[in-house]
Write a protein that holds these residues in place. Structure first.
Motif, PDB file in Angstrom:
ATOM      1  N   ARG B  26      63.359 -21.196 -31.967  1.00  0.00           N
ATOM      2  CA  ARG B  26      62.801 -19.769 -32.410  1.00  0.00           C
ATOM      3  C   ARG B  26      62.547 -20.025 -33.924  1.00  0.00           C
ATOM      4  N   THR B  59      71.225 -16.841 -33.881  1.00  0.00           N
ATOM      5  CA  THR B  59      69.743 -16.764 -33.586  1.00  0.00           C
ATOM      6  C   THR B  59      69.638 -17.327 -32.133  1.00  0.00           C
ATOM      7  N   ASN B  62      70.841 -14.752 -29.522  1.00  0.00           N
ATOM      8  CA  ASN B  62      69.967 -13.608 -29.299  1.00  0.00           C
ATOM      9  C   ASN B  62      68.701 -14.060 -28.465  1.00  0.00           C
ATOM     10  N   CYS B  63      68.330 -15.255 -28.741  1.00  0.00           N
ATOM     11  CA  CYS B  63      67.292 -15.880 -27.633  1.00  0.00           C
ATOM     12  C   CYS B  63      67.861 -15.760 -26.320  1.00  0.00           C
ATOM     13  N   SER B  68      65.674 -11.606 -28.436  1.00  0.00           N
ATOM     14  CA  SER B  68      64.794 -12.127 -29.455  1.00  0.00           C
ATOM     15  C   SER B  68      63.982 -13.327 -28.744  1.00  0.00           C
TER      16      SER B  68
END
Lengths: 234, 270
Positions: B26, B59, B62-63, B68
């Motif tokens: 990401r 991060t 969330n992916c 995300s």
């Protein structure tokens, strides 16, 4: 009699690299071979720094295996801890290999009886049976019944150690690793632990242990496996 | 060494992984959130992701949790009856349904995971209604059950969580997530905002529930002691990349990477 063979170590090497101490290299094991069969209690023997604990922890995959192999007979198949997937290692620990250290890792709020019963509960044993076996072991280890319902955080070192031993023995693992389980115990409790080790061995466990106490070592060992300290690398 | 760590759940060798994270990256413009992360997670496994702030833990979480979309790589989830499916190729409605039934997400700040001004009971019951339960009495009973299981006083069922302590709010957030019997829980620093004594209680509760319910979980934490207590496996992240992974006790007791060695040696006791 290869059917009796439970642990097979070949060419095991281990060097610790300390990145924050100028990359110092500490070679500890240099090509260890070891076979352990059912009904044996092999005691690792050698001076401090010879790698006894490192070898024992490698048999539990607690320390990573850099070179060589550590094979455990798990559910009838050989599993090499050096290249097993994490969930295979977890399965080996859940069903085949138990590790008893002298230190109890206390879990907040969990009472002694529950701590001892947990390995059985995790394996699907009914709570009543698990707790009755846990109670029997705690009684055998001379842990007073009034302590069973308390979390061991406030117990003495010796009491915590006895809770830990009860927890380690409750599952009747086919392979049992014992890291000085009798250190800090009085003579009466050392004798109880020695009896429990003998019982486990007679029931067919393959046992590897470290014992600094000469008397206990002489009592439980069926064979000594010598280890020598390695010269420090330049 | 963790001789009294979380008791292992039952492992079934016949099922495939519950979750497969494959080379997830990401990027935020030029900046790396996380890079090239891969792992499988099986039913009943608790995986911790640790590393300092800014290392990409959240991060990555969330992916994986469908919140995300990765710049590259795939996140596959084992759907009942369908097997592994790329979650970002599901319709948005389907992904939303998955997120509020088969998954749970526990936020660091309970206020992000609760509706703070509606009653505690409504917060828990809402997830049941979202999956179509309309029977008021049954919803209220189930809600009361879950409040008890997270050790909340059911006499507070009609009070708004705004009147609860931080620890109670966090337990309510957990009840809200568990009420639909998810198979996978995402947790972002679930204990970081709590006092130490409250943390211990919550950790013990989470540990018990995870093993009792056979939950898989991914827990982001900067606290290695939390990882030791809760997780079977541990990933260490630095600058968006996984620098080391393994069984939790392997990573903490025999750290290989310079950064992991620094992290472990910086902790008072993990």
């Amino acid at each position: 009699m290869t059917a009796d063979l439970m642990v097979r170590v070949r060419g095991l090497r281990k060097t610790f690299v300390l990145h924050h101490q100028n990359g110092a290299r500490l070679p500890v094991l240099d090509g260890v071979d070891l076979d352990v069969r059912r009904g044996e209690c092999v005691v690792l023997h050698g001076p401090s720094g010879a790698g006894k604990s490192t070898l024992l922890r490698s048999l539990y995959a607690n320390y990573r295996i850099q070179q060589g192999s550590v094979e455990i007979r798990h559910a009838g198949e050989w599993v090499n801890l050096a290249d097993a997937a994490p969930r295979e290692l977890l399965a080996v620990r859940a069903q085949t290999v138990g590790y008893v250290s002298q230190f109890l890792r206390v879990i907040p709020r969990v009472p002694a009886l529950e701590l001892v019963a947990q390995p059985l509960l995790g394996a699907g044993v009914a709570r009543r049976d698990a707790e009755s076996r846990a109670g029997a072991l705690l009684a055998r280890m001379n842990v007073p019944e009034k302590l069973w319902s308390l979390p061991p955080a406030t117990f003495s070192g010796g009491e915590q150690q006895r809770v830990n031993i009860a927890r380690g023995f409750i599952s009747r693992f086919p392979v049992l690793l014992l890291d000085e389980p009798t250190a800090a115990l009085d003579a009466a409790n050392r004798a109880v632990v020695a009896d429990m080790i003998d019982d486990a061995r007679r029931e067919g466990a393959a046992i590897v242990g470290i014992f600094h106490d000469d008397e206990v070592r002489g009592r439980v060992a069926t064979r000594l496996h010598p280890l020598a300290a390695l010269p420090e690398a330049a | 060494m963790a001789t009294a760590s979380a008791s292992a759940p039952e492992f079934s060798s016949t099922h495939g992984p519950l979750l497969r994270v494959n080379a997830v990256t990401r990027l935020y413009g030029e900046r790396t959130g996380c890079r090239n992360v891969s792992f499988d997670l099986h039913q009943g496994e608790v995986l911790a992701i640790a590393g300092e702030s800014g290392s990409g833990k959240t991060t990555l979480l969330n992916c994986i949790a469908g919140r995300s979309r990765p710049t590259a790589g795939t996140v596959e989830y084992n759907l009942r009856h369908e097997g592994l499916r790329d979650i970002y190729r599901l319709s948005e409605a389907r992904l939303r349904l998955l997120a509020r039934t088969d998954w749970g997400f526990v936020h660091q700040n309970p206020r992000d995971g609760l509706r703070i001004d509606v009653s505690a009971g409504a917060n828990v019951g809402e997830r049941l209604m979202a999956i179509g339960d309309r029977h008021y009495g049954r919803i209220r009973d189930t809600t009361g059950d879950w409040m008890r299981r997270v050790e909340l006083d059911t006499s507070r069922i009609d009070d708004a969580p705004a009147t609860f302590s931080g620890g109670m709010q966090q337990r309510l957030q957990i009840a809200r997530n568990l009420v639909t019997h998810p198979r996978l829980m995402f947790m972002d620093e679930p204990t970081a905002s709590l006092d130490v004594s409250v943390q211990a209680r919550l950790l013990d509760l989470l540990r018990g529930l995870a093993s009792e319910l056979g939950l898989a979980a991914i827990v982001v934490t900067h606290d290695l002691a939390v990882a030791r207590l809760l997780a079977h496996r541990l990933l260490i992240m630095k600058s968006g990349e996984v620098v080391e992974s393994g069984l939790t006790d392997q990573v903490l007791d025999d750290p290989q990477h310079p950064y992991t060695q620094l992290l472990v040696s910086s902790v008072l006791q993990a």
